[in-house]
Design an enzyme around this catalytic site. Structure first.
Site, PDB file in Angstrom:
ATOM      1  N   TRP B 314       0.890  -1.223   0.046  1.00  0.00           N
ATOM      2  CA  TRP B 314      -0.100   0.209   0.077  1.00  0.00           C
ATOM      3  C   TRP B 314       0.884   1.255   0.104  1.00  0.00           C
ATOM      4  O   TRP B 314       0.562   2.322  -0.716  1.00  0.00           O
ATOM      5  CB  TRP B 314      -1.003   0.049   1.137  1.00  0.00           C
ATOM      6  CG  TRP B 314      -1.862   1.133   1.444  1.00  0.00           C
ATOM      7  CD1 TRP B 314      -2.943   1.427   0.712  1.00  0.00           C
ATOM      8  CD2 TRP B 314      -1.551   2.517   1.822  1.00  0.00           C
ATOM      9  NE1 TRP B 314      -3.697   2.554   1.053  1.00  0.00           N
ATOM     10  CE2 TRP B 314      -2.642   3.247   1.538  1.00  0.00           C
ATOM     11  CE3 TRP B 314      -0.467   2.865   2.685  1.00  0.00           C
ATOM     12  CZ2 TRP B 314      -2.652   4.580   2.071  1.00  0.00           C
ATOM     13  CZ3 TRP B 314      -0.751   4.259   3.010  1.00  0.00           C
ATOM     14  CH2 TRP B 314      -1.706   5.267   2.844  1.00  0.00           C
ATOM     15  N   HIS B 315       1.948   1.157   0.697  1.00  0.00           N
ATOM     16  CA  HIS B 315       2.787   2.332   0.663  1.00  0.00           C
ATOM     17  C   HIS B 315       3.711   2.547  -0.479  1.00  0.00           C
ATOM     18  O   HIS B 315       4.086   3.667  -0.785  1.00  0.00           O
ATOM     19  CB  HIS B 315       3.919   2.143   2.035  1.00  0.00           C
ATOM     20  CG  HIS B 315       3.282   2.353   3.360  1.00  0.00           C
ATOM     21  ND1 HIS B 315       2.537   1.262   3.862  1.00  0.00           N
ATOM     22  CD2 HIS B 315       3.230   3.506   4.145  1.00  0.00           C
ATOM     23  CE1 HIS B 315       1.993   1.961   5.098  1.00  0.00           C
ATOM     24  NE2 HIS B 315       2.636   2.995   5.374  1.00  0.00           N
ATOM     25  N   GLY B 316       3.694   1.695  -1.383  1.00  0.00           N
ATOM     26  CA  GLY B 316       4.301   2.065  -2.720  1.00  0.00           C
ATOM     27  C   GLY B 316       4.414   0.809  -3.597  1.00  0.00           C
ATOM     28  O   GLY B 316       4.645  -0.170  -3.058  1.00  0.00           O
TER      29      GLY B 316
END
Lengths: 376, 462
Positions: B314-316
């Site tokens: 989700w963060h990247g």
């Protein structure tokens, strides 16, 4: 009720905070140039649909708002002061030194570039067949190292100097000005500006003494005088505009040899009757009083009658030095390879020079990506 | 548009506040929805269509579910469409590159990431799931729903506001002077965290990153990653504070996103304090539906691993984020099954050091895209450097020392506690000192904002 009063006050402050800058944008005229930063400022972008859709209009507006913020230099000073108050030892690429001095914080040069430049210099000297002198100029940070912040990473200019001495061929005579600077530092005058990365003319005078000793010249009577300029706030002060810093004294050195010279700036075609351009005493960058700042080629003719014609390949440190050399040459040509785009070999043929002098700041020269033009 | 930029502060925000407060009650949500869309379109005029599509898609699902009841195929379709948008714009390039690394040759789309898509997609999904499960009624007004999904305070970097937590506020909220004042204080606090702390300490991390790894000493490596830890915390939590503050100005209460994560004594504790709305989302919509911890140990371990790899991604869209998530998943499993008792018995200081070290190591994976570089950097931190301390490290330690101390204290509850103790029972003093601090902070922030063009929000990439 007291709570309510403070809430009202805070809300009022916040609304004023939000509304005063937009009013400032409307009321104050846009600036076109920033003296402090020495660059043109962004102007209001023209609205176009394509620029709106690709987002470039928004970016242009953001740059415009940043560049034209009301009282921008005031805010920049507040920020610099806050940074220094928080203990930061460098601001905007300038070290905050002791005794009101700022120093240039330089990035390490590309590896091997210094050796390449030295090799080019050696080749040029050997090919020209002329007597060549290299006068490397130390940075203020090297000379006043004790005023730097503790542990400040620094380029080792003494090592550069040793490398120059070790690798240059005998055709280039390297003059080390360090002992002369060191001898002069006790005399009270600053040898480098505290707020600019250049040396003062007192510093340049010390380098002249080194050259005079080498050439066996009579040095004549040089005296500093005050041309009446306001305090000098140099380029480093623009990087770190700390409100408590004092401007530099700006003195010019005088000798009768300065009269009767004819200065021609080849790139602009302008002429002057003195190496000191007094019109620039009103400018922010007082260092441009010396030979009008950067030009690709400058020719100074004198009445010396020595039959000697000098070519100086240089950076701006030479500007404060050149006046001291006028008594010894009929003609001095200064060429700045950053801006000079004619093949140098042709210029050498045309020039009928009798000597070549290289004047470069060591850190600059170690990273100079234009010096390869010396081989053209 | 970023909160710490001049267009937002001096043009968008005054205009938005003015329009909002001038509008009659029934038009307020419409105004908020409209200005939010302008806010989004400022830097991304084309991607605003994505946001509008998301509003219409998810609103329509609610309408459909209201008429036809919760049906799995409709839910499945809506969720897939949401994830397909997120997947295409965020992960297509990454997936293509990953498959190509195995020898394929798929053309990788090179699209800029639509700002905030990870945040608003998750908000939309919370609505869809909760409507399906009957946790909330479907929103009947498209404008109110658009107002929820596009609301500019939390659009770009969270917190991830679940629909159920603001459903009532969309209709029945009230703006008060007290809430507005609290909003200003929170906004000033958040802006200070971002501009005065995160951006400034970030300079040190940038300096370390710009230095070739071979030239870094052990001390420099630690300084660098500590600076990054401060930067990312104050950046992200500052942004959340600003979002909460702006929400208060418009009468909303958003959930808290950070609760002093760096004082945690275990990784489990850390994740109860860091980006709380994201962890809550994954717990609610992934972990618990998978069975949570009410399953056999192997399945439980699998659940944790799945949730944390997803959290990482989700963060990247890159493998280092997956690795980062998996690393935390592993630590959480170990804390649950291996050293839970050890940690409980260990002295408090040990828990702090253990947790901080684990988190600092995680930031190395987080910030280096290449696992090789991350491992080399970790090597430097744990002694595999040519020197332990050099001038570079000592100089920067001195130059950034006071800022580090402020960041360290600012990451704990000490300043808030001190302020509460000093002003306890003296509401007048509390009010005036709070107002003075906020005003001073705003003044100083402005100096830093005007002085600096360097203003990228780290969380923009997500």
């Amino acid at each position: 009720m007291k709570e309510k009063a403070s809430l009202r006050a805070l809300t009022a402050f916040f609304l004023i905070f939000l509304l005063v800058p937009p009013a400032g944008y409307l009321l104050l005229a846009d600036q076109s140039f920033s003296e402090m930063e020495n660059r043109y400022l962004a102007q209001l972008p023209a609205p176009r649909l394509t620029r709106l859709l690709d987002g470039s209009l928004a970016r242009g507006l953001e740059t415009y708002l940043a560049d034209q913020f009301p009282l921008r230099s005031f805010w920049v000073r507040v920020k610099a002061a806050a940074d220094a108050g928080l203990g930061r030892k460098d601001i905007g690429g300038a070290y905050i030194g002791a005794r009101g001095r700022l120093f240039e914080k330089k990035d390490p040069p590309a590896p091997g570039l210094f050796a390449e430049n030295l090799a080019l210099m050696g080749d040029l000297a050997e090919n020209s067949g002329l007597p060549c002198v290299f006068l490397p100029v130390y940075s203020a940070a090297a000379f006043y190292a004790e005023d730097l912040p503790a542990h400040a990473p620094l380029l080792d200019e003494r090592r550069f100097m040793r490398e120059a001495l070790d690798t240059l061929p005998p055709a280039v005579d390297v003059v080390d000005v360090w002992p002369y600077l060191a001898a002069g530092s006790g005399e009270g005058a600053d040898l480098y500006f505290r707020t600019d990365h250049h040396w003062t003319q007192a510093g340049a005078y010390r380098a002249f003494l080194a050259l005079a000793a080498r050439g066996g010249w009579e040095t004549g009577d040089w005296q500093p005088y005050d041309p009446g300029a306001p305090p000098f706030f140099g380029a480093l002060h623009a990087q770190a505009p700390l409100p408590w810093l004092r401007g530099d004294d700006f003195l010019l050195w005088e000798n009768e040899a300065l009269t009767g010279v004819d200065v021609r700036f080849v790139d602009t075609g302008a002429t002057a009757l003195s190496p000191y351009i007094s019109a620039n005493l009103a400018k922010k960058d007082l260092y441009t009083v010396f030979l009008d700042g950067n030009h690709s080629e400058t020719i100074i003719r004198t009445a010396a009658g020595s039959g000697r014609r000098l070519l100086i390949l240089k950076d701006s440190f030479a500007h404060a030095l050149a006046p001291f050399l006028l008594p010894y040459y009929d003609e001095i040509t200064l060429i700045d390879l950053r801006y000079f785009h004619e093949p140098l070999s042709e210029r050498l043929e045309r020039g009928d020079f009798t000597e070549i002098l290289f004047v470069y700041n060591l850190s600059w020269f170690a990273g100079d990506e234009n010096f390869h033009r010396a081989a053209e | 548009m970023v909160f710490s930029g001049l267009p937002f502060l001096f043009f968008f925000l005054p205009a938005a506040l003015g329009l909002y407060y001038l509008a009659p009650r029934r038009a307020k949500n419409g105004v908020l929805c409209l200005v939010s869309i302008v806010f989004y379109a400022w830097g991304e005029p084309v991607y605003v269509t994505l946001m509008l599509f998301s509003i219409i898609l998810n609103f329509s699902y609610g309408q459909w579910a209201r008429r036809h009841g919760p049906r799995r195929p409709a839910l499945f379709l809506t969720v897939c469409l949401n994830l397909a948008l997120l997947g295409f714009f965020k992960y297509a390039g990454f997936l293509a590159d990953s498959v190509n690394a195995l020898g394929a040759n798929i053309p990788a789309p090179d699209l800029p990431l639509p700002i905030g898509i990870s945040f608003y997609t998750f908000q939309a999904l919370s609505y869809v799931f909760d409507v399906h499960r009957g946790r909330c009624a479907a929103q009947s007004s498209l404008i109110d729903f658009g107002c929820y999904l596009a609301m500019f305070p939390q659009l770009i970097a969270g917190p991830i506001v679940r629909y159920v937590s603001v459903a009532e506020q969309l209709r029945g909220r009230r703006e008060t002077l007290a809430a507005f004042g609290e909003g200003i204080r929170l906004f000033a606090l958040g802006l200070s965290k971002k501009v005065l702390l995160a951006n400034q300490i970030g300079v040190l991390w940038e300096t370390c990153r710009a230095t070739p790894l071979d030239d870094l000493s052990v001390l420099a490596a630690w300084l660098g990653i500590c600076a990054f830890a401060c930067q990312i915390y104050f950046d992200f939590s500052g942004y959340s504070d600003m979002a909460l503050g702006l929400g208060r100005m418009f009468g909303f209460s958003f959930p808290l996103n950070f609760r002093y994560p760096y004082i945690a004594r275990s990784v489990t504790d850390f994740w109860r304090r860091w980006h709380m709305t994201l962890s809550a989302w994954f717990r609610e919509y992934v972990y618990i539906p998978l069975g949570g911890n009410r399953v056999a140990a192997p399945r439980h371990i699998l659940n944790i691993a799945a949730v944390w790899t997803l959290t990482g991604l989700w963060h990247g869209a890159s493998w280092n984020f997956a690795l980062w998530g998996a690393y935390f998943g592993l630590l959480l499993i170990l804390e649950k099954y291996v050293w839970a008792h050890l940690l409980q018995k260990a002295p408090v200081w040990f828990g702090h050091i253990y947790c901080l070290t684990a988190v600092l190591v995680s930031w190395v994976f987080f910030s280096f895209e290449s696992a090789g570089d991350a491992l080399r950097y970790l090597g430097l931190m744990f002694g595999r450097a040519t020197v332990y301390a050099d001038d570079f490290a000592l100089y920067h330690m001195l130059s950034f020392g006071p800022l580090f101390i402020i960041c360290a204290i600012g990451a704990t509850p000490i300043p808030a506690g001190l302020w509460r103790r000093l002003t306890q029972g003296r509401p007048g003093l509390a009010g005036w000192s709070g107002a003075a601090l906020s005003a001073g902070a705003l003044f100083l922030c402005l100096a830093y904002i005007v002085s600096s063009a360097y203003n990228p929000f780290l969380y923009f990439r997500f």
